[in-house]
Design a protein around this motif. Structure first.
Motif, short mmCIF file in Angstrom:
data_model
loop_
_atom_site.label_atom_id
_atom_site.label_comp_id
_atom_site.label_asym_id
_atom_site.label_seq_id
_atom_site.Cartn_x
_atom_site.Cartn_y
_atom_site.Cartn_z
N GLN A 134 49.73 46.40 60.49
CA GLN A 134 51.05 47.02 62.36
C GLN A 134 52.53 46.99 61.28
O GLN A 134 51.99 46.55 60.10
CB GLN A 134 50.79 45.37 62.63
N VAL A 135 53.06 47.89 61.63
CA VAL A 135 54.20 48.01 60.85
C VAL A 135 55.36 48.11 62.19
O VAL A 135 55.05 48.57 63.40
CB VAL A 135 53.91 49.62 60.87
N ASP A 136 56.52 47.75 61.34
CA ASP A 136 57.89 48.14 62.28
C ASP A 136 58.81 48.60 61.85
O ASP A 136 59.03 48.99 60.81
CB ASP A 136 58.87 46.39 62.46
N PHE A 137 59.78 49.93 62.70
CA PHE A 137 60.30 50.99 62.24
C PHE A 137 61.85 50.73 62.14
O PHE A 137 62.18 49.60 62.81
CB PHE A 137 59.93 51.79 63.71
N LYS A 138 62.44 50.91 61.07
CA LYS A 138 64.07 51.16 60.74
C LYS A 138 64.55 51.50 62.08
O LYS A 138 66.05 50.76 63.08
CB LYS A 138 64.44 50.58 59.56
N PRO A 140 63.83 52.84 65.28
CA PRO A 140 61.89 53.12 66.58
C PRO A 140 62.31 54.85 67.07
O PRO A 140 61.22 54.93 67.29
CB PRO A 140 62.00 51.94 67.28
N GLU A 141 63.74 54.58 67.43
CA GLU A 141 63.89 55.40 68.54
C GLU A 141 64.14 57.71 68.00
O GLU A 141 63.24 58.13 68.78
CB GLU A 141 65.11 55.49 69.35
N ALA A 142 64.51 56.91 66.69
CA ALA A 142 64.04 58.40 66.13
C ALA A 142 63.03 58.37 65.19
O ALA A 142 62.09 60.23 65.78
CB ALA A 142 65.20 58.49 64.79
N VAL A 143 62.07 57.88 66.18
CA VAL A 143 60.67 57.63 64.89
C VAL A 143 59.78 58.72 66.14
O VAL A 143 58.62 59.10 66.27
CB VAL A 143 60.14 56.68 64.58
N LEU A 144 60.14 57.88 67.25
CA LEU A 144 59.53 58.35 68.33
C LEU A 144 59.48 59.45 68.93
O LEU A 144 58.48 60.37 69.47
CB LEU A 144 59.62 57.39 69.66
N THR A 145 60.93 59.95 69.16
CA THR A 145 61.17 61.20 69.63
C THR A 145 60.10 62.64 68.26
O THR A 145 60.09 63.39 68.64
CB THR A 145 62.72 61.04 68.93
N ARG A 146 60.51 62.10 67.07
CA ARG A 146 60.12 63.17 65.66
C ARG A 146 58.36 63.07 65.93
O ARG A 146 57.81 63.77 66.38
CB ARG A 146 60.00 62.45 64.49
N TRP A 147 57.85 61.35 66.53
CA TRP A 147 56.19 61.65 66.78
C TRP A 147 56.08 62.33 68.07
O TRP A 147 54.93 63.01 68.24
CB TRP A 147 55.96 60.20 67.20
N TYR A 148 56.62 62.43 69.33
CA TYR A 148 56.38 63.38 70.58
C TYR A 148 56.53 64.62 70.29
O TYR A 148 55.76 65.61 70.48
CB TYR A 148 56.86 62.38 71.66
N GLU A 149 57.35 65.05 69.29
CA GLU A 149 57.34 66.97 68.78
C GLU A 149 56.45 66.97 67.91
O GLU A 149 56.54 68.51 67.72
CB GLU A 149 59.17 67.13 68.05
N THR A 150 56.36 66.62 66.97
CA THR A 150 54.75 66.50 66.10
C THR A 150 53.62 66.89 67.26
O THR A 150 52.76 67.56 66.96
CB THR A 150 54.87 65.67 65.07
N LEU A 151 53.27 65.61 67.94
CA LEU A 151 52.57 65.74 68.92
C LEU A 151 51.86 67.18 69.34
O LEU A 151 51.45 67.90 70.08
CB LEU A 151 51.28 64.19 69.38
N ALA A 152 53.35 67.42 70.31
CA ALA A 152 53.28 68.53 70.87
C ALA A 152 52.83 69.56 70.23
O ALA A 152 52.67 69.83 70.65
CB ALA A 152 54.63 68.39 71.72
N GLU A 153 54.14 69.87 69.20
CA GLU A 153 52.76 71.23 67.91
C GLU A 153 51.84 70.90 67.78
O GLU A 153 51.38 72.39 67.29
CB GLU A 153 53.93 70.97 66.61
N LEU A 154 50.99 69.73 67.19
CA LEU A 154 49.57 69.97 67.29
C LEU A 154 48.86 70.21 68.49
O LEU A 154 47.54 70.90 68.17
CB LEU A 154 48.84 68.49 67.11
#
Length: 156
Positions: A134-138, A140-154
């Protein structure tokens, strides 16, 4: 231990890796196992923002360029995803294909499409597996935004 094996993602893993509701899944981390040129196991951690299930038999992964894990995946065309989720330890064998580079990618990565060769679940009658990594991000909003963008590109 009781082992259950299938060639498709079970419901709980498919829902975990569906690319939706990442805010509720942001703390889940998984290990991605590859093999080095010397034959040693190599472990990397990945998140739900770097892997998306296209269906129950296929996933796509976004991996950082130039890492040992990425080089191993390109060289062997194989990896194993290891995670603890929903009271079970899962081992997902993947057969990989490198996808073309997306020239306009917001977050450039090496992209892989993977067929699920097998999914093994370890379940113990005498104990419940309570958690995995389990992880906690420093930020989180920036990480979640990057994730959604990355998954859209996948999905392209």
């Amino acid at each position: 231990m009781k082992y259950m094996e299938t060639a498709e993602l079970p419901d709980e893993l498919y829902e975990l890796l569906d690319g939706r509701e990442l805010i509720t899944k942001q703390h889940e981390a998984m290990m991605l196992m590859t093999v080095t040129e010397e034959g040693w196991p190599h472990t990397a951690m990945i998140s739900v923002g770097e892997i998306v299930a296209l269906d129950r038999g296929q996933v796509r992964l976004a991996m950082w360029n130039g890492t040992a894990t990425t080089r191993n995946m390109i060289r062997t065309g194989k990896a194993t995803l290891v995670l603890v989720y929903s009271g079970k330890a899962y081992y997902v064998k993947l057969v990989l294909r490198l996808l073309p580079v997306l020239p306009a990618a917001k977050h450039p990565r090496e992209r892989f499409e993977a067929d699920i060769l097998s999914v093994r679940a370890d379940v113990a009658a005498y104990a419940d597996i309570r958690s995995g990594i389990q992880v906690d991000f420093k930020e989180p909003e920036a990480v979640l935004t990057r994730w959604y963008e990355t998954l859209a590109e996948l999905r392209l």
